[in-house]
Design a protein around this motif. Structure first.
Motif, mmCIF file in Angstrom:
data_model
loop_
_atom_site.group_PDB
_atom_site.id
_atom_site.type_symbol
_atom_site.label_atom_id
_atom_site.label_comp_id
_atom_site.label_asym_id
_atom_site.label_seq_id
_atom_site.Cartn_x
_atom_site.Cartn_y
_atom_site.Cartn_z
ATOM 1 N N ILE A 4 105.842 76.150 66.474
ATOM 2 C CA ILE A 4 104.787 77.174 66.229
ATOM 3 C C ILE A 4 105.084 77.658 64.727
ATOM 4 N N VAL A 7 103.708 75.217 62.463
ATOM 5 C CA VAL A 7 102.012 75.506 62.194
ATOM 6 C C VAL A 7 101.788 76.755 61.359
ATOM 7 N N ILE A 8 102.545 77.889 61.549
ATOM 8 C CA ILE A 8 102.513 79.131 60.817
ATOM 9 C C ILE A 8 102.509 78.867 59.479
ATOM 10 N N SER A 11 99.976 76.473 57.888
ATOM 11 C CA SER A 11 98.662 77.106 57.426
ATOM 12 C C SER A 11 98.677 77.976 56.660
ATOM 13 N N ILE A 27 93.658 79.133 61.725
ATOM 14 C CA ILE A 27 94.920 78.261 62.783
ATOM 15 C C ILE A 27 95.962 79.437 62.558
ATOM 16 N N TYR A 28 96.270 79.992 61.202
ATOM 17 C CA TYR A 28 97.225 81.006 60.912
ATOM 18 C C TYR A 28 97.489 81.837 61.973
ATOM 19 N N SER A 31 98.311 81.002 65.422
ATOM 20 C CA SER A 31 99.427 80.641 65.744
ATOM 21 C C SER A 31 100.486 81.770 65.776
#
Length: 371
Positions: A4, A7-8, A11, A27-28, A31
Motif C-alpha cells: 500500500i 502504491v501511495i 502514485s 489511485i493515490y 490507496s
C-alpha cells in the motif's frame, strides 16, 4: 502494508506527470483510503473530540470553498488533503512499532524512486516526456537523492548498497539534467544536515555511514563521465543559470509578477484550484501561495497552525531518528517556495512518518534492517 505504501508513493510521484497525472490521482486517493481503513481495523482508533472538531471544521471549510468554485480537479485535491490530514490524526499518540513502521515506509519509498529514476533516465535518452517540466524532474531527483541518503542507514546488504549507490548516480544525473536551481539547493542543504546528523548521532555507525556516503559520491562523479565532466555539467546546467538570472535580476523566472497579482485576490473562501491555470495559464509555482489563493485565509491559517504544531511536537519529542522526517520536510518546504509540489512524495512521506516519529519507541532498529 508495504505494498500500500509503495502504491501511495508511486502514485504521488506520477501525479506530477502529464500523461498519468489524472489516473495516478485516483489511485493515490484510493490507496490512501485503503490505508486509512487498514489503520482503523488494526488499531481501532477513537478520535478525540478536538480531533473530530478540527476535521469537521476542515470538511466544512473545504465544502464552502468547493461550492464557490466547483470543479473535478478541485474535489480530487480536497479529497487528497483531507485523507492526508486524517491518517496521522488517526494514529497520533498510539504505541506504534516505530522502528518497523519507519523502515517499511522507507523501503516502499526507496523502491518507488528507483523505478521512477530508471523510467526518467530512459525517457531522457528516448526523448520522451515523463514529468510536466524540468522543475518537476529536478524535484523528483532531489527527493530521490534524499531517500537514498537516508536508506544508507538502513541497508545491511551489499546488493542493496550497490542498488542504492546506482540510484544516487542516476538521480544525480537527473538533477543536473533538469537545471533546477531550487532542487540543487535542496540537495546541498540536505547533504549538509545529513552529514551533521551522522557526525553527532551515536545510534548508527559513524564509520560505516561516512564510508558509504564517501564512496557513493565518488561513484556519482565517476558515473557522470569523470569528475571534470560532472563539474562542467553542473556549471553549464545550473551555475550558469544562477549567474544569468541574477544578472537579469530575475532569479524567480518572473514568478513574482503573477504572485503579486494573485495575492490581491485573497479572500476567506479562496478562488478554487483552477485559479492560476484560468488566470495565468500556468501553475502557481508555490505550494503555500496555491493553498492560500485556492482555499482562502481560513483554511490556510488552520493548516499552517497544524503544521507548526506538528513541527514543535517533532522537535520536543525525544527521538534519535528525526533526520528521517526532517530531510523530507526540508525538501517540501524549500521546494514549495518555487514549485507547487502539494501531494508529492516529500509531502506524503512526511505526513505518513509524522505519527510514527511521535509514538513510543519500538523494537531495536538493527532487527529490521534491510537484507
Amino acid at each position: 502494508m508495504q505494498l500500500i505504501y509503495f502504491v501511495i508513493f508511486t502514485s504521488s510521484i506520477l501525479t506530477m506527470t502529464p500523461v498519468l497525472g489524472e489516473t495516478s490521482s485516483i489511485i493515490y486517493i484510493g490507496s490512501l483510503l485503503i490505508l486509512l481503513i487498514k489503520v482503523n481495523a488494526k488499531y481501532n482508533f477513537i478520535y478525540k473530540r478536538i480531533t473530530m472538531l478540527i476535521l469537521l471544521l476542515l470538511l466544512c471549510l473545504f465544502s464552502i470553498s468547493f461550492i464557490n468554485h466547483p470543479s473535478t480537479y478541485g474535489i480530487v485535491n480536497i479529497l487528497k488533503l483531507l485523507l492526508l490530514i486524517t491518517i496521522p490524526f488517526s494514529l497520533w499518540g498510539k504505541a506504534l512499532n516505530q522502528e518497523k513502521q519507519m523502515i517499511d515506509i522507507y523501503k516502499a519509498a526507496w523502491v518507488s524512486v528507483i523505478i521512477i529514476s530508471i523510467a526518467s533516465l530512459i525517457s531522457i535518452f528516448t526523448n520522451q516526456i515523463l514529468f510536466s517540466n524540468t522543475n518537476g524532474l529536478g524535484s523528483f531527483a532531489a527527493i530521490s537523492i534524499i531517500i537514498s541518503l537516508l536508506f544508507n542507514n538502513i541497508i545491511s546488504s551489499r546488493a542493496l548498497y550497490f542498488m542504492n549507490t546506482s540510484n544516487l548516480i542516476i538521480s544525480g544525473f537527473l538533477l543536473i539534467t533538469s537545471s533546477s536551481r531550487t532542487s540543487f539547493i535542496v540537495v546541498i542543504v540536505a547533504i549538509i544536515i545529513y552529514l551533521f546528523s551522522t557526525i553527532w548521532k551515536k545510534r548508527y555507525s559513524l564509520r560505516i555511514s561516512m564510508l558509504r556516503l564517501f564512496v557513493s559520491f565518488i561513484l556519482i562523479f565517476v558515473g557522470l563521465f569523470y569528475f571534470e565532466k560532472a563539474i562542467h555539467l553542473i556549471n553549464e546546467k545550473i551555475v550558469s543559470k544562477f549567474v544569468r538570472k541574477s544578472q537579469e535580476n530575475d532569479l524567480l523566472d518572473q514568478r513574482t509578477s503573477f504572485w503579486d497579482t494573485a495575492l490581491q485576490d485573497i479572500n476567506l473562501w479562496g478562488n478554487g484550484d483552477l485559479y492560476f491555470i484560468t488566470n495565468f495559464g500556468t501553475s502557481s509555482h508555490n505550494s503555500f501561495i496555491h493553498l492560500l489563493i485556492s482555499y482562502g485565509w481560513l483554511i490556510f491559517v488552520l493548516l499552517s497552525l497544524l503544521m507548526i504544531y506538528s513541527l514543535i511536537k517533532i522537535f520536543l519529542t525525544p527521538n534519535n531518528k528525526k533526520i528521517f522526517i526532517i530531510l523530507p520536510l526540508i525538501h517540501f518546504t524549500l521546494g514549495s517556495l518555487t514549485e507547487n509540489i502539494l501531494y508529492g512524495l516529500s509531502m506524503t512521506l512526511s505526513i505518513l512518518l509524522l505519527p510514527i516519529m511521535l509514538s513510543k519507541d519500538g523494537d531495536n532498529f538493527e532487527k529490521y534492517k534491510s537484507n
